[in-house]
Each structure stands twice: as C-alpha cells, then as structure tokens.
Design an enzyme around this catalytic site. Structure first.
Site, PDB file in Angstrom:
ATOM      1  CB  CYS A   2     -11.597  -0.538 -84.772  1.00  9.10           C
ATOM      2  SG  CYS A   2     -11.404   1.092 -84.079  1.00  9.10           S
ATOM      3  NE  ARG A  27     -14.223  -3.804 -89.011  1.00 10.60           N
ATOM      4  CZ  ARG A  27     -15.534  -3.910 -89.034  1.00 10.60           C
ATOM      5  NH1 ARG A  27     -16.122  -4.408 -90.106  1.00 10.60           N
ATOM      6  NH2 ARG A  27     -16.271  -3.544 -88.010  1.00 10.60           N
ATOM      7  CD1 TRP A  74     -12.011   5.799 -89.197  1.00  7.96           C
ATOM      8  CD2 TRP A  74     -13.406   6.014 -87.462  1.00  7.96           C
ATOM      9  NE1 TRP A  74     -12.830   6.878 -89.438  1.00  7.96           N
ATOM     10  CE2 TRP A  74     -13.691   7.028 -88.391  1.00  7.96           C
ATOM     11  CE3 TRP A  74     -14.157   5.961 -86.290  1.00  7.96           C
ATOM     12  CZ2 TRP A  74     -14.695   7.977 -88.191  1.00  7.96           C
ATOM     13  CZ3 TRP A  74     -15.150   6.901 -86.085  1.00  7.96           C
ATOM     14  CH2 TRP A  74     -15.417   7.885 -87.028  1.00  7.96           C
ATOM     15  CG  ASN A 100     -15.066  -2.538 -84.043  1.00  7.82           C
ATOM     16  OD1 ASN A 100     -15.201  -1.321 -84.110  1.00  7.82           O
ATOM     17  ND2 ASN A 100     -15.750  -3.372 -84.793  1.00  7.82           N
ATOM     18  N   GLY A 101     -15.366  -0.508 -81.124  1.00  9.04           N
ATOM     19  CA  GLY A 101     -16.632  -0.009 -80.572  1.00  9.04           C
ATOM     20  C   GLY A 101     -16.372   1.193 -79.687  1.00  9.04           C
ATOM     21  CD  GLU A 489     -23.407   7.042-104.361  1.00  7.27           C
ATOM     22  OE1 GLU A 489     -23.798   7.573-103.321  1.00  7.27           O
ATOM     23  OE2 GLU A 489     -22.485   6.208-104.395  1.00  7.27           O
ATOM     24  CE  LYS A 493     -19.093   6.725-103.715  1.00  9.90           C
ATOM     25  NZ  LYS A 493     -20.140   5.889-103.191  1.00  9.90           N
ATOM     26  CD  GLU A 496     -17.217   8.012-100.540  1.00  8.05           C
ATOM     27  OE1 GLU A 496     -17.130   7.589 -99.390  1.00  8.05           O
ATOM     28  OE2 GLU A 496     -18.032   7.560-101.357  1.00  8.05           O
ATOM     29  CG  HIS A 512     -35.759  27.584-106.978  1.00  7.40           C
ATOM     30  ND1 HIS A 512     -36.760  28.520-107.132  1.00  7.40           N
ATOM     31  CD2 HIS A 512     -36.101  26.522-107.751  1.00  7.40           C
ATOM     32  CE1 HIS A 512     -37.683  28.030-107.939  1.00  7.40           C
ATOM     33  NE2 HIS A 512     -37.308  26.816-108.337  1.00  7.40           N
ATOM     34  CE  LYS A 611     -17.293  -0.996 -98.172  1.00  6.50           C
ATOM     35  NZ  LYS A 611     -17.681  -0.070 -99.241  1.00  6.50           N
TER      36      LYS A 611
HETATM   37  C1  F6R Z   1     -19.975   6.038 -99.313  1.00  5.99           C
HETATM   38  C2  F6R Z   1     -20.168   5.004 -98.328  1.00  5.99           C
HETATM   39  C3  F6R Z   1     -20.939   5.318 -97.109  1.00  5.99           C
HETATM   40  C4  F6R Z   1     -21.857   4.143 -96.760  1.00  5.99           C
HETATM   41  C5  F6R Z   1     -22.548   4.401 -95.415  1.00  5.99           C
HETATM   42  C6  F6R Z   1     -23.522   3.303 -95.065  1.00  5.99           C
HETATM   43  O1  F6R Z   1     -19.290   5.572-100.412  1.00  5.99           O
HETATM   44  O2  F6R Z   1     -19.700   3.908 -98.486  1.00  5.99           O
HETATM   45  O3  F6R Z   1     -21.652   6.493 -97.248  1.00  5.99           O
HETATM   46  O4  F6R Z   1     -22.794   3.991 -97.773  1.00  5.99           O
HETATM   47  O5  F6R Z   1     -21.582   4.494 -94.404  1.00  5.99           O
HETATM   48  O6  F6R Z   1     -22.901   2.060 -94.983  1.00  5.99           O
HETATM   49  P1  F6R Z   1     -23.716   0.718 -95.096  1.00  5.99           P
HETATM   50  O7  F6R Z   1     -24.288   0.632 -96.441  1.00  5.99           O
HETATM   51  O8  F6R Z   1     -22.703  -0.348 -94.824  1.00  5.99           O
HETATM   52  O9  F6R Z   1     -24.771   0.781 -94.031  1.00  5.99           O
END
Ligand code: F6R
Length: 616
Positions: A2, A27, A74, A100-101, A489, A493, A496, A512, A611
């Site tokens: 949020c 956010r 969110w 937010n929280g 990774e 990517k 998501e 395996h 984010k």
């Molecule tokens: C994926 C992504 C998330 C963050 C995760 C940790 O692209 O962005 O998986 O890496 O939420 O976030 P931080 O790095 O801000 O602790």
C-alpha cells in the site's frame, strides 16, 4: 504494501496527491482513494482499480482543498472493492485515516467496539483502527494527538498511518511501526508532504524526515513537526535529511516501461555500485561498512544470508562467491522460514540481509530475531535510510537508483556486485585467494558495465525468440554453479510478469525427475558458460534435445557446440565465471520482458504483486 500520501499546505492538494499516488502505485494497485478537506467538509472518493480509475471518478465533480490524504491499496483484509478502499472514516465522520500495514489483533478490537455501538462498513482492519482512535478520544475527552498513542499501544501489527481530524483542521498526525513513512518539509514550513517514500514529493522539496518505528508526529501548518515516542510520549528531535533523489530518476525517460528502463540502466547502476569502492590498479576494495568490521568478517565462522524473492536469488549467487573467494561457509535462508524456526546462531556468525526496498517485513523480522540472538547484522539495501539499513550494525548500499518496476532487475545485479566486492575485500584480508586471481577479478569487475551493454545488444534477437515461445504454457530454466541461481531468477521473472508457469533447476537435476516434463511443447532455457561445467551442460542439452525439448541456449560469444544443437542461442560476452550471472541475467530479464509485452500483460505492475512487501 500500500502507498500512502498526504499534503497539508497552501496549494490545491488534489493534483499533488493524485500524482503522488501514481508514483506510489508500485506498492499496490487494486484500489485507490482520496480525502480532501475544504470549508469544514471532507470529500471522499474511492474506487476499486487503479489510480487512473480514481481520476475518472473525480473528474465528474469539482474538488478543492489544501489538505488531502490519498491511498493506493494492496488488499490484506477484505477483497479489493470500493468500500474496502482507503481512506476510512470513523463513525462520527470526524476522523479520516490512511494506513499501510496490518493490525493483527483487529478482530478482538472490532468485537469490543461493536459492543460499544460502533458500526463497520468495510472488512478492513483500518476501519477498526480509526474507530478505536475515535473511541479513545471521545471517552477520555482528549485531542487526537493524545488519543493516538493510547490507541496504538493496544494494536499488534504494523502501520504507517496518517490521520486527520475535522474538528482540528490545522494538523495531520502520522505514526509508524514496521511500515515506511517519510515527511517532506516544504519551504518555510508552509507545506508538508507525507508519503511511503520520497518519490511523490521530490519535485517540491528535498528535505525529508524519516520517521522511526514507534514514533508519532504532529504536522502543523506553519509550526512544523513535533515527534514523540508512542510508548512513553518522550520527545524526539526531528532530523531533516537532504535527499539525493531527482525527478529524472523516477520517470520513464522514453522507455515503454520502467522495467525496460531499469534493465537498460544496469551498466550505469553497476558502475555506480562499485564507483569509489573498486580500485583495481591499487589492488584494493574499499567499503567502509566492511573495513570498519574487517576482523569480524575474517574471523566469521559462518555467514547466514536472509532475504526473499529475487534478493534471495542474489544471496544464492553470493553463497558461491563467498565460499569461492573468502572460504567462509554460507547458508542462504528464506527470511520467512528462518524467522519461524529456532535457528542456531553463534556470536561469530554474520547475518547479511539483502533487500532492494529495505522494508521487506519477513527480512526485517529475521534480522530482529538474529539481533536478539546476538549476531552481527549487515545490510545490503538499495533504498537509503530504509528500515533494514537502520536496524543493521553495518552495511553497504547498492546505489542502483530507484527501482520502480515491480519485477526486480537492476537491484539483483547490483546486489551481486556489492556482495562480490565484500567477498573480495575479505579474501584479500584473509589471503584466501591467489594474488593473481584476486587482481584478475578486480580488473574484470571494472569491465562488467561495458559487457552488460554488449549483452543488451541481443535485444532484437531475444524479442524474436519471445515471439516464438510466448504461447508456451510452461518453461524450464537450467544452469549450473554460479548460474544455477540465475536459472531460478529467470523462472521467477517469467512467472511474475507473464503468468507463464516456469521452473528453475540445476541442469544436472533434470534426470532425477523433471526431464519427464520435456516434450516438443517445452521451451528449455539453458545457461552454458565456458567454465560452468560446459561439457556437462552440453550433454544435458543433448538429453533434452532427444526428448524434443526446444532449447534456448545462453552462451558465450563465439560458441559453436551449443549453437549446433540448440534451437536458438543468445550470446553474452566472456567474463570470469563468478561474474557470468551479471551477464546471463540480462538475457533472461529481456526474454521475460518481451514475452510479457507480447502477451499484453502489465509489465510494471503485475497482478497480485507489490514492490515493497511490508506484510508478513
Ligand atoms: C521479484 C521481486 C521480489 C522481491 C522480494 C524481496 O522480482 O521483486 O521477489 O525481490 O519481494 O524484496 P526486497 O528485495 O525489497 O526485500
């Protein structure tokens, strides 16, 4: 998650708050709302959907007011709909709140307030909080400033809140525990901004106060900011920081998406990350956060890395790098798992938290646990002044600049750079690495930005590959050694932002079990670097090819063997093996980006994500 924003000043609040909400949309973006105060009246607009929908809603009326509170959500408690959107009123209509929280004990609080005659219109914990504040205020006949600490001390959970009281319209009160909150201080204290981060107010002021956990602030027009501790009312001197951020850094700069902009920023971001720290000609790495505690690092029995998501993948790359360079055993833990067991932590252990935002609730909680157990905490964060950077004993910033796209890109590569520099610094001190290798690595690191630029030149080819496979239902990503975490990774990517199911595996694990999945419908992305067990990976590719898998090879420039058997190859420049993740990742970021664009997905704001994950 949020985003919250507030304005109190002399200008019209609406355009400032709306623009700020757009910047904070990363956010959370399932609903948005705004409250504006004008002439003893609070106008409230809120809607399910994005900030643009809120704008549409408001465009049907005339709004005014020089005090405004806005929220982009969110969802945690209650589905995304108009009613559950913030801001929320108290029952009397006097108080309005943005939050937010999460208030974890909202259920018993709600039950108690219901018994006392309060009525709830939404399913949110926030509406419970604003009525709790109202109840405390009314039953004790005290001001909002006096009531807030009493109410907040009854709450369990996390919050960054801003509350406005129509009966005292000169003031907005904010409080913070666990979620971020910055106060922008305008010229001559004639206007103030409240936001989850500084991006909404950077064009108005670069003076900011970051509230600490457990603090509450009264913001009064023309009078300034008064901060107290929520637990005991003790006064705290406001510390005004000068921000380095500029507007250009938080805008798209001609790119279609923030994600693409941030992928292309990586050469500079990496350069900024090692600038002043990497001195190849002198054979040294300088990092104050490590230098000041070098003995701790050289004597460390173990390094425990805690992180989530992409940052966790950077931690896995760092495991290989630390063990190789500095010969220190490393464990990489999901912060969310680590904190809920009873981890064995020794006083000689170092706990490194990796986090782009520096606000991830699970990572914070893992650090708090490690701190209680006496560990030395080190933070690798991107956001300056973030909660994780403050709770840790020492740290090193990544200097990647603001990352707005929800999918992490430049944060990942710059995290690997910082962690490599730390490992090299320790290696030199411990003498755990040959002199020649050490110097090669230092000089090679300096070449990485220009090599990333070369990797980016494959963009058009990657777009064609994306076109060919955009309709696949599944993808596999394979790598070995330093590039196994890159495979994870790459899969993350793709999942998501394109919502295609993808799995990452160490290439040798296929036999395996997972190879059973492979048929002519299965694209398999295989990272085959020269020193990354190349011959073995080539054999793995042959095995996949015999099962008719479609191979997309990530190969060093000039490679011939993989080219002969793969359906497609994407070339990356040669580099020393430990640094190959910095190049192979680029190809995978571009691949997922183009697939998502071709599928017309919302690349910068994928569904269900946010984010900064400030809920546990
Ligand atoms: C994926 C992504 C998330 C963050 C995760 C940790 O692209 O962005 O998986 O890496 O939420 O976030 P931080 O790095 O801000 O602790």
């Amino acid at each position: 998650m949020c985003g919250i924003i507030g304005y109190i000043g002399m200008q019209e609040a609406y355009p400032i708050v709306i623009k700020g909400l757009k910047r904070l949309e990363y956010r959370g973006y399932d609903s948005a709302g705004i409250a504006l105060y004008d002439n003893d009246d609070i106008q409230l607009y809120k809607t399910k959907g994005k900030v643009a929908e809120l704008e549409n809603l408001v465009s049907e009326t005339t709004v005014s007011g020089s005090i405004g509170l806005g929220h982009t959500r969110w969802a945690t408690h209650g589905v995304p709909n108009d009613v559950n959107s913030h801001p929320h009123f108290s029952n009397s209509g006097d108080l309005v709140i943005i939050h937010n929280g999460i208030i974890e004990n909202y259920a018993p609080l709600k039950e108690e307030l219901t018994k006392r005659g309060y009525v709830f219109h939404s399913d949110t914990d926030t509406e419970v909080l604003v009525n709790l504040i109202e109840d405390v205020k009314k039953s004790n006949n005290i001001s909002l400033f006096e009531a807030l600490p009493i109410a907040l001390n009854q709450c369990v959970g996390a919050y960054a809140i801003a509350v406005f009281d129509r009966t005292n319209p000169e003031e907005v009160i904010v409080a913070k525990l666990g979620s971020p909150l910055a106060i922008g201080v305008g010229a001559y204290e004639k206007e103030f901004f409240i936001a989850s981060d500084a991006s909404p107010f950077i064009e108005y002021t670069n003076n900011a106060i970051y509230l600490e956990d457990g603090e509450l602030a009264s913001i009064k027009l023309g009078q300034g900011v008064e901060i107290v501790k929520i637990t005991d009312g003790q006064n705290v001197d406001p510390y005004v920081q000068k921000l380095q951020l500029n507007l250009e850094q938080i805008e798209k700069g001609g790119f279609d998406h923030f994600m693409l902009k941030e992928i292309y920023e990586q050469p500079n971001a990496i350069l900024d990350t090692y600038r002043g720290r990497l001195l190849p000609d002198e054979g040294i790495v300088k990092m104050a956060g490590v230098d000041d505690h070098i003995e701790r690092f050289t004597k460390a029995k173990r390094i425990i890395i805690v992180a989530c998501g992409t940052s966790w993948h950077a931690g896995l790359v760092a495991e290989y790098i630390f063990e190789e360079f500095a010969r220190i055993p490393v464990e990489v833990e999901y912060a969310s798992e680590f904190r809920y067991r009873n981890p064995i932590i020794d006083k000689d252990d170092i706990v490194i938290a990796i986090s782009q935002s520096g606000e991830t609730a699970d990572t914070m909680a893992a650090l708090k646990l490690a701190k209680e157990k006496g560990a030395f905490l080190f933070g690798v964060c991107n956001v300056v002044g973030s909660s994780i950077s403050r709770i840790t004993d020492a740290g090193a910033y990544t200097h990647a600049g603001p990352e707005i796209g929800v999918a992490s890109t430049k944060a990942f590569t710059t995290q690997i750079v910082v962690l490599s520099l730390i490992a090299l610094r320790i290696a030199k001190e411990k003498g755990s690495m040959g002199h020649k290798d050490y110097h090669y690595l230092l000089h090679e690191m300096e070449q990485i930005p220009s090599k990333v630029k070369i990797a980016l030149e494959e963009n058009d080819k990657i777009k064609e590959i994306a076109q060919a496979y955009k309709d696949a239902a599944n993808f596999l990503y394979l790598g070995r050694g330093f590039n196994f975490p890159v495979a994870l990774e790459g899969a993350l990517k793709l999942k998501e932002i394109s919502y295609i199911h993808a799995e990452g595996y160490p290439a040798a694990e296929m036999k395996h079990g997972p190879i059973a999945l492979v048929d002519e419908q299965m694209p398999v992305v295989v990272i085959a670097t020269r020193k990354g067990h190349y011959e073995k990976v080539v054999s793995n590719i042959q095995e996949l090819k015999s099962r008719k898998g479609k191979i997309i090879g990530i190969v060093p420039k000039g490679d011939v063997q993989v080219k002969q058997i793969a359906d497609h190859v994407i070339e990356i420049p040669e580099t020393l093996e430990p640094f190959t993740p910095l190049l192979s990742t680029i190809s995978l970021q571009l691949l997922s980006y183009h697939i998502a664009v071709l599928l017309e997905k919302n690349v910068d704001q994928p569904r269900n994500l946010a984010k900064s994950v400030t809920v546990e």
